[in-house]
Design an enzyme around this catalytic site. Structure first.
Site, PDB file in Angstrom:
ATOM      1  N   LEU A 124       1.051  -1.243   0.076  1.00 25.33           N
ATOM      2  CA  LEU A 124       0.280   0.335  -0.003  1.00 25.33           C
ATOM      3  C   LEU A 124       1.014   0.827   0.292  1.00 25.33           C
ATOM      4  O   LEU A 124       0.589   1.919  -1.060  1.00 25.33           O
ATOM      5  CB  LEU A 124      -0.775   0.179   1.589  1.00 25.33           C
ATOM      6  CG  LEU A 124      -2.060   1.284   1.392  1.00 25.33           C
ATOM      7  CD1 LEU A 124      -3.054   1.135   0.392  1.00 25.33           C
ATOM      8  CD2 LEU A 124      -2.485   1.236   2.582  1.00 25.33           C
ATOM      9  N   GLU A 169       3.868   3.706  -0.545  1.00 21.41           N
ATOM     10  CA  GLU A 169       3.892   4.873  -1.745  1.00 21.41           C
ATOM     11  C   GLU A 169       5.568   5.668  -1.499  1.00 21.41           C
ATOM     12  O   GLU A 169       5.166   5.893   0.319  1.00 21.41           O
ATOM     13  CB  GLU A 169       3.486   4.842  -2.633  1.00 21.41           C
ATOM     14  CG  GLU A 169       2.851   3.918  -3.606  1.00 21.41           C
ATOM     15  CD  GLU A 169       2.133   4.494  -4.024  1.00 21.41           C
ATOM     16  OE1 GLU A 169       2.251   5.861  -4.379  1.00 21.41           O
ATOM     17  OE2 GLU A 169       1.307   3.849  -4.873  1.00 21.41           O
ATOM     18  N   GLY A 228       1.957   7.374   3.221  1.00 22.67           N
ATOM     19  CA  GLY A 228       2.077   6.514   3.790  1.00 22.67           C
ATOM     20  C   GLY A 228       1.299   6.546   4.354  1.00 22.67           C
ATOM     21  O   GLY A 228       0.698   5.558   3.883  1.00 22.67           O
ATOM     22  N   PHE A 234       8.964  -0.157   1.535  1.00 23.36           N
ATOM     23  CA  PHE A 234       8.883  -0.773   3.027  1.00 23.36           C
ATOM     24  C   PHE A 234       7.897  -2.029   2.320  1.00 23.36           C
ATOM     25  O   PHE A 234       7.414  -2.461   3.843  1.00 23.36           O
ATOM     26  CB  PHE A 234       8.297   0.486   3.514  1.00 23.36           C
ATOM     27  CG  PHE A 234       8.883   1.474   4.013  1.00 23.36           C
ATOM     28  CD1 PHE A 234      10.628   1.512   3.680  1.00 23.36           C
ATOM     29  CD2 PHE A 234       8.539   2.345   4.480  1.00 23.36           C
ATOM     30  CE1 PHE A 234      11.190   3.009   3.757  1.00 23.36           C
ATOM     31  CE2 PHE A 234       9.096   3.934   5.042  1.00 23.36           C
ATOM     32  CZ  PHE A 234      10.641   3.833   4.235  1.00 23.36           C
ATOM     33  N   GLN A 238      13.053  -0.352  45.015  1.00 22.02           N
ATOM     34  CA  GLN A 238      12.112  -0.243  44.919  1.00 22.02           C
ATOM     35  C   GLN A 238      11.743   0.742  43.573  1.00 22.02           C
ATOM     36  O   GLN A 238      11.350   0.613  42.824  1.00 22.02           O
ATOM     37  CB  GLN A 238      11.081   0.560  45.684  1.00 22.02           C
ATOM     38  CG  GLN A 238       9.736  -0.026  47.403  1.00 22.02           C
ATOM     39  CD  GLN A 238       9.230   0.363  48.004  1.00 22.02           C
ATOM     40  OE1 GLN A 238       9.142   1.086  48.033  1.00 22.02           O
ATOM     41  NE2 GLN A 238       8.845  -0.042  48.457  1.00 22.02           N
ATOM     42  N   ILE A 242      16.637  -1.569  33.366  1.00 21.89           N
ATOM     43  CA  ILE A 242      16.597  -1.902  35.030  1.00 21.89           C
ATOM     44  C   ILE A 242      17.708  -3.511  34.570  1.00 21.89           C
ATOM     45  O   ILE A 242      18.811  -3.458  35.602  1.00 21.89           O
ATOM     46  CB  ILE A 242      15.901  -3.003  35.017  1.00 21.89           C
ATOM     47  CG1 ILE A 242      14.558  -2.327  35.432  1.00 21.89           C
ATOM     48  CG2 ILE A 242      16.068  -4.313  35.324  1.00 21.89           C
ATOM     49  CD1 ILE A 242      13.308  -2.837  35.414  1.00 21.89           C
ATOM     50  N   GLU A 263       2.352  -0.117  10.023  1.00 22.68           N
ATOM     51  CA  GLU A 263       0.355  -0.470  10.313  1.00 22.68           C
ATOM     52  C   GLU A 263      -0.112   0.296  10.497  1.00 22.68           C
ATOM     53  O   GLU A 263      -1.123   0.294  11.316  1.00 22.68           O
ATOM     54  CB  GLU A 263      -0.346  -1.930  10.855  1.00 22.68           C
ATOM     55  CG  GLU A 263       0.647  -2.848   9.331  1.00 22.68           C
ATOM     56  CD  GLU A 263      -0.257  -4.781  10.339  1.00 22.68           C
ATOM     57  OE1 GLU A 263      -1.345  -4.332   9.868  1.00 22.68           O
ATOM     58  OE2 GLU A 263       0.261  -5.802   9.070  1.00 22.68           O
ATOM     59  N   SER A 306       1.034   5.517  16.142  1.00 21.33           N
ATOM     60  CA  SER A 306       0.203   5.579  16.842  1.00 21.33           C
ATOM     61  C   SER A 306      -0.440   6.514  17.023  1.00 21.33           C
ATOM     62  O   SER A 306      -1.966   6.979  16.849  1.00 21.33           O
ATOM     63  CB  SER A 306       1.260   5.760  18.245  1.00 21.33           C
ATOM     64  OG  SER A 306       1.595   4.780  19.093  1.00 21.33           O
ATOM     65  N   GLN A 307      -0.432   7.641  16.383  1.00 23.49           N
ATOM     66  CA  GLN A 307      -0.952   8.592  15.673  1.00 23.49           C
ATOM     67  C   GLN A 307      -1.987   8.675  14.807  1.00 23.49           C
ATOM     68  O   GLN A 307      -2.755   9.524  15.069  1.00 23.49           O
ATOM     69  CB  GLN A 307       0.148   9.605  15.006  1.00 23.49           C
ATOM     70  CG  GLN A 307       1.100  10.884  15.826  1.00 23.49           C
ATOM     71  CD  GLN A 307       1.578   9.502  16.215  1.00 23.49           C
ATOM     72  OE1 GLN A 307       3.032   8.610  15.654  1.00 23.49           O
ATOM     73  NE2 GLN A 307       1.959   9.692  17.388  1.00 23.49           N
TER      74      GLN A 307
END
Lengths: 266, 381
Positions: free
Chosen positions: B124, B126, B130, B155, B279, B337, B363, B366-367
């Site tokens: 899809l 290009e 995007g 991609f 902690q 960590i 896919e 987030s925006q």
């Protein structure tokens, strides 16, 4: 032709081990797996099924919760589950267990071209007695410690793996073979197998179903009928870490001698 | 959600398979060489992973979206890139054919995809289109019974191995935006199809990505999938399902970050005690656990909505948004960590940190998930 595979649900030894006050395993509180050697027995049966299209029946004695194990085996390709379950059978030792399983297989119907595959031994008791005893009670030949099995007609050629070599044995059906882990690499369940496993038949034999069988004697089954009595059950103390001596043979021999001498062992 | 017996068994299969088959040697090799591994692809196909969502009549197992989410999560928990191996055929590759393909197309293309013999990929994006997928400039011009395709897709995950590619191309140049776009299935062996150089990626190495260039490619008319000029809505519906899979992948990556962080925090001693005693560390672990639980339930819930044929657009985007951001936060904390060791390639969290980064990008960023959620929310308000 059909193949019976005897399977046992055993505690997952990678988890916590719980022991009841009478010294027997507290199985209810432990996670379970299918006994590893039994998985090799299942794979051996499924390989023959792949070649011949025969029916494979997984047989187990245990509580009703063993159904989950049998369903998983069906998801690998086993056609049918036979679960022998009843309070009267609880606490059986290998003598009583093999008697009950032999009765179950005989009751289902053992035909001349049938095979029984068992795991070498279960990881909880490590006795390696149930498979051979089933064969004895059914009066059929047995070959233990199978590391290779090939089938031609009604003859099986089995490579028995022994500590100091191997032995090739030819045996005719019906017979019982106990399998070791070197025999094969058990397959996984498959997606389509899981989809279909809940629709496959699961037969339950309780005490009433088997009570009239000649092998079922109330005095020789269950905890009370088992000749084995557990005197004491304990976890052996862990040994400390060993020490590796490195260097030339002469140096290490000298060092070893001085260590042993220090401890007044020589 | 408490899984029923069937789904619990599937989860067990995926977990055991991944833990046994996705060896450290394989994971390292994929990450280092970036090359596709046919052996593991074939083995996953043998156990039915490639055809999980493909209906039985087309050679798959016809399992539901929950099973699909469990598979992607469990595989990604051991290796993110290997979860993509099992994803394409069930999602972006096979999805458009299932949604819009004719009976002949489904019978022709789906069985070899379900069995793992053939690979179909989704194109899809290009260079200039995007997040704005409606800006597609690839064209397909009708010529007799055929179409002539020209353009560049970028991609494309899996392009070097692909036998077929789902291509979205403008068929009505007068239509604006996302209108006038059609969907085609392109045989990658056709004259005029060429591949770009494999991209050098930050993470998810081992599933090569490159451009597909089409120069006057003559595609037979029966390769048009769905109706002429109606391809864009199929792309969007395909991405709905795709988002669910990528959300599940993000949960798997996040869980892997937590698994590694817990193990290390209990082993690593500083100031005379395991760092999990502090902690500052244990609260990071607690936050990771709580966020993963939340993300996982969103994924399972979105899957359940889809399995009940209910509108899942908002739920899939919400699951993808939360899971992707969770994966990124968990990767950050897991490396933190581990301290300096987390920055060293020998430790898995170094790769997890790179793998997690794609979750909030592909896919639908987030925006874009926020755009989808907001649009759906405001439309129904």
């Amino acid at each position: 032709m059909k193949i019976f595979v005897t399977v046992k649900q055993v505690p997952d030894t990678s988890g916590k081990v719980a022991v009841k006050p009478d010294g027997t395993l507290d199985r209810a509180s432990m996670a379970t797996i299918t006994n590893p050697d039994d998985m090799n027995a299942v794979e051996a049966a499924l390989k023959i099924k792949d070649e011949t299209g025969c029916r494979v029946i997984a047989v187990s004695m245990g509580p009703m919760t063993a159904e989950s194990m049998l369903r998983e085996l069906m998801a690998m390709g086993v056609d049918e589950g036979l679960l022998i379950s009843g309070r009267e059978f609880g606490g059986s030792d290998t003598y009583a267990t093999s008697q009950i399983i032999a009765a179950g297989i005989d009751h289902y119907g053992l035909e001349p071209d049938d095979i029984i595959f068992s795991g070498r031994q279960a990881i909880d008791g490590d006795t390696a007695q149930v498979g051979p005893q089933i064969a004895e009670k059914l009066h059929i030949p047995q070959v233990s410690y199978a590391g290779e099995v090939t089938k031609a007609g009604n003859k099986l050629t089995v490579k028995r793996m022994l500590e100091d070599g191997y032995m090739t044995v030819e045996v005719e059906t019906p017979c019982l073979i106990t399998c070791i882990k070197e025999l094969n690499e058990p397959r996984y369940m498959s997606v389509s197998g899981i989809d279909g496993c809940f629709d496959k038949p699961l037969i339950i034999y309780d005490y009433n179903e088997l009570k009239d069988h000649p092998l079922i004697d109330p005095t020789t089954i269950g905890l009370k009928g088992s000749p084995t009595n557990i005197y004491k059950s304990f976890t052996p103390p862990q040994k400390g870490a060993g020490r590796m001596l490195t260097g030339s043979a002469k140096e290490t021999a000298k060092e070893l001698a001085s260590v042993l001498s220090e401890k007044h062992l020589i | 959600m408490i899984l029923d017996a069937k789904h619990a068994m599937l989860q067990k299969l995926f977990r055991e398979f991944a833990q046994t088959e996705f060896t450290k040697e394989l994971q390292d090799r994929l990450d280092q060489t970036g090359e596709f591994d046919w052996d593991i692809h074939k083995k996953m196909a043998k156990y039915g992973f490639m055809g999980l969502r493909i209906p039985k009549e087309y050679g798959g197992s016809g399992m539901d979206y929950l099973a699909y989410a469990l598979m992607i999560e469990e595989l990604a928990r051991v290796d993110a890139v290997l979860s993509i191996y099992a994803n394409t055929s069930n999602s972006l590759g096979g999805g458009p054919l299932l949604l819009a393909g004719s009976e002949e197309q489904k019978k022709k293309y789906l069985p070899p995809v379900a069995s793992g013999e053939k690979i179909v990929v989704f194109c899809l994006t290009e260079p200039g289109a995007g997040s704005d997928a409606g800006g597609t400039t690839t064209t397909a011009v009708q010529d007799g019974d055929d179409f002539i395709l020209n353009g560049r897709k970028t991609f494309v995950s899996g392009a070097p191995m692909a036998d077929w590619a789902i291509i979205f191309a403008k068929t009505d140049p007068t239509a604006r935006g996302s209108r006038g776009i059609s969907m085609f299935i392109l045989d990658m062996k056709l004259p005029g199809v060429t591949l770009g150089a494999p991209e050098k990626k930050m993470g998810i190495n081992g599933y090569p990505t490159c451009d597909i260039v089409m120069e006057n490619v003559r595609v037979p008319g029966d390769c048009l999938v769905g109706q002429l000029n109606k391809g864009f809505s199929i792309a969007m519906r395909t991405l709905d399902g795709g988002r669910l899979g990528m959300a599940a992948q993000a949960v798997g990556i996040a869980q892997s970050c937590l698994d590694e962080a817990v193990k290390y925090a209990k082993e690593r001693k500083q100031f005379g005690r395991p760092i999990s005693d502090f902690q500052g560390v244990s609260f990071m672990l607690a936050d990771m656990e709580a966020e993963i639980q939340a993300a996982r339930q969103l994924v399972y819930h979105a899957a359940e909505l889809k399995d009940h044929n209910m509108d899942a657009t908002r739920a899939c985007s919400a699951a993808k948004l939360i899971a992707a951001e969770t994966a990124n936060r968990c990767a950050y904390k897991a490396v933190q960590i581990h301290g300096g060791y987390g920055y060293i390639k020998e430790y898995k969290v170094e790769r997890l940190y790179r793998d997690a980064r794609i979750c909030s990008i592909y896919e639908g960023t987030s925006q874009i998930q926020q755009v989808v959620i907001a649009a759906d929310l405001l439309k129904n308000a």
